[in-house]
Design a protein around this motif. Structure first.
Motif, PDB file in Angstrom:
ATOM      1  N   LEU A 190      -2.579 -15.090  95.922  1.00  0.00           N
ATOM      2  CA  LEU A 190      -3.252 -16.023  94.950  1.00  0.00           C
ATOM      3  C   LEU A 190      -2.776 -15.576  93.746  1.00  0.00           C
ATOM      4  N   ALA A 191      -2.242 -14.516  92.882  1.00  0.00           N
ATOM      5  CA  ALA A 191      -1.817 -14.112  91.980  1.00  0.00           C
ATOM      6  C   ALA A 191      -0.554 -15.066  91.607  1.00  0.00           C
ATOM      7  N   LYS A 192       0.381 -14.984  92.727  1.00  0.00           N
ATOM      8  CA  LYS A 192       1.725 -15.476  92.368  1.00  0.00           C
ATOM      9  C   LYS A 192       1.471 -17.064  92.320  1.00  0.00           C
ATOM     10  N   ARG A 193       0.656 -17.703  92.963  1.00  0.00           N
ATOM     11  CA  ARG A 193       0.240 -19.040  92.937  1.00  0.00           C
ATOM     12  C   ARG A 193      -0.349 -19.393  91.678  1.00  0.00           C
ATOM     13  N   VAL A 194      -1.388 -18.614  91.082  1.00  0.00           N
ATOM     14  CA  VAL A 194      -1.896 -18.879  89.696  1.00  0.00           C
ATOM     15  C   VAL A 194      -0.803 -18.902  88.541  1.00  0.00           C
ATOM     16  N   LEU A 195      -0.053 -17.905  88.520  1.00  0.00           N
ATOM     17  CA  LEU A 195       0.651 -17.603  87.707  1.00  0.00           C
ATOM     18  C   LEU A 195       1.904 -18.625  87.500  1.00  0.00           C
ATOM     19  N   GLN A 196       2.227 -19.165  88.501  1.00  0.00           N
ATOM     20  CA  GLN A 196       3.455 -20.241  88.776  1.00  0.00           C
ATOM     21  C   GLN A 196       2.765 -21.621  88.373  1.00  0.00           C
ATOM     22  N   GLU A 197       1.561 -21.859  88.642  1.00  0.00           N
ATOM     23  CA  GLU A 197       1.105 -23.239  88.671  1.00  0.00           C
ATOM     24  C   GLU A 197       0.568 -23.240  87.059  1.00  0.00           C
ATOM     25  N   HIS A 198       0.318 -22.146  86.372  1.00  0.00           N
ATOM     26  CA  HIS A 198      -0.170 -22.082  85.000  1.00  0.00           C
ATOM     27  C   HIS A 198       0.902 -22.061  83.982  1.00  0.00           C
ATOM     28  N   GLY A 199       2.197 -21.948  84.659  1.00  0.00           N
ATOM     29  CA  GLY A 199       3.371 -21.905  83.747  1.00  0.00           C
ATOM     30  C   GLY A 199       3.720 -20.402  82.993  1.00  0.00           C
ATOM     31  N   CYS A 200       3.207 -19.453  83.616  1.00  0.00           N
ATOM     32  CA  CYS A 200       3.453 -18.309  82.849  1.00  0.00           C
ATOM     33  C   CYS A 200       5.000 -17.890  83.018  1.00  0.00           C
ATOM     34  N   ASP A 201       5.496 -17.221  82.172  1.00  0.00           N
ATOM     35  CA  ASP A 201       7.060 -17.288  81.815  1.00  0.00           C
ATOM     36  C   ASP A 201       7.435 -15.979  81.314  1.00  0.00           C
ATOM     37  N   VAL A 202       8.808 -15.649  81.184  1.00  0.00           N
ATOM     38  CA  VAL A 202       9.191 -14.351  80.670  1.00  0.00           C
ATOM     39  C   VAL A 202       9.895 -14.779  79.407  1.00  0.00           C
ATOM     40  N   LYS A 203       9.869 -14.046  78.276  1.00  0.00           N
ATOM     41  CA  LYS A 203      10.717 -14.295  77.019  1.00  0.00           C
ATOM     42  C   LYS A 203      11.227 -12.981  76.619  1.00  0.00           C
ATOM     43  N   GLU A 204      12.208 -12.919  76.019  1.00  0.00           N
ATOM     44  CA  GLU A 204      12.789 -12.027  75.506  1.00  0.00           C
ATOM     45  C   GLU A 204      12.970 -11.903  74.101  1.00  0.00           C
ATOM     46  N   PHE A 205      12.788 -10.585  73.559  1.00  0.00           N
ATOM     47  CA  PHE A 205      12.842 -10.548  72.139  1.00  0.00           C
ATOM     48  C   PHE A 205      13.742  -9.245  71.702  1.00  0.00           C
TER      49      PHE A 205
END
Length: 222
Positions: free
Chosen positions: A24-39
């Motif tokens: 469930l967590a993987k599907r939700v995070l992928q479908e809502h476009g959660c992403d990784v950003k570098e700073f």
């Protein structure tokens, strides 16, 4: 940059996701476009000017949280790998109340509000972990207020050491960072350490410390 399986495992390995339904967590995070950003060091991650509603989880590196006023900037805390931030204000219409800046190169997993909302509605384990996190932030802020209103330097340092909940510990942050946290000058902080040592409450060996009687220490400095 889309998140990798390794990034996902780091995210669900944090306390906020403890016990959650992983598919469930993987599907939700992928479908809502959660992403990784570098700073890079010094770059702002979140600030009051940041308009999009997101929270973050630090995947690697270290970040620092400050008050937003540039003329009276105060260190609130450091963030390490695995720590979430921006959670408390995610569903508020008010802007972020602090500035989060990369202290060194950081990789941050960005959680969109819509993803967090669906997880809260779909998974009871995530809901309870979210509430536990918010309760922890309230306790932390109450301690922070206590440090800043405690009075003398010895009392502020004693409260901080007592709040660690350990009789033996290693000081991981710099003296400058700790002086900012307690709103004390470096010289005042050094004197406070010396006073606690001279009074027999604190034993110091480099960055290793032993508290002999935390309760008595609190009672000694009013």
């Amino acid at each position: 940059m889309n998140f990798s399986e390794k990034d996902f495992q780091k995210v669900v390995g944090t306390p906020l996701f403890h016990g959650i339904d992983l598919p469930l967590a993987k599907r939700v995070l992928q479908e809502h476009g959660c992403d990784v950003k570098e700073f890079e060091a010094g770059e702002i991650i979140f600030s009051p000017e940041y308009k999009e509603k997101m929270a973050g989880i630090l995947l690697s590196g270290k970040a620092v949280v400050n008050t937003p006023d540039p003329t009276k900037k105060m260190l609130l805390r450091f963030l390490g790998a695995g720590e979430p931030f921006g959670i408390a204000g995610l569903f508020s219409d008010a802007p972020y109340v602090s500035v989060i800046r990369a202290h060194e190169h950081c990789r941050v997993f960005l959680l969109k509000e819509s993803a967090v909302r669906e997880l809260l509605e779909s998974d009871t384990a995530f809901l309870y972990q979210y509430l536990e996190f918010l309760s922890g932030r309230i306790r932390y802020l109450n301690r922070k207020i206590g440090y800043l209103t405690a009075g003398c330097a010895e009392r502020r340092l004693a409260l901080y050491l007592y709040s660690l909940g350990k009789k033996e510990f290693r000081l991981t942050d710099s003296i400058s960072a700790l002086s900012d946290l307690l709103n004390l000058g470096r010289a005042s902080l050094y004197r406070a350490f010396e006073r606690l040592t001279e009074d027999g409450f604190l034993q110091k060996n480099g960055r290793e410390f032993i508290l002999h009687d935390p309760e008595a220490m609190l009672n000694a400095y009013q």
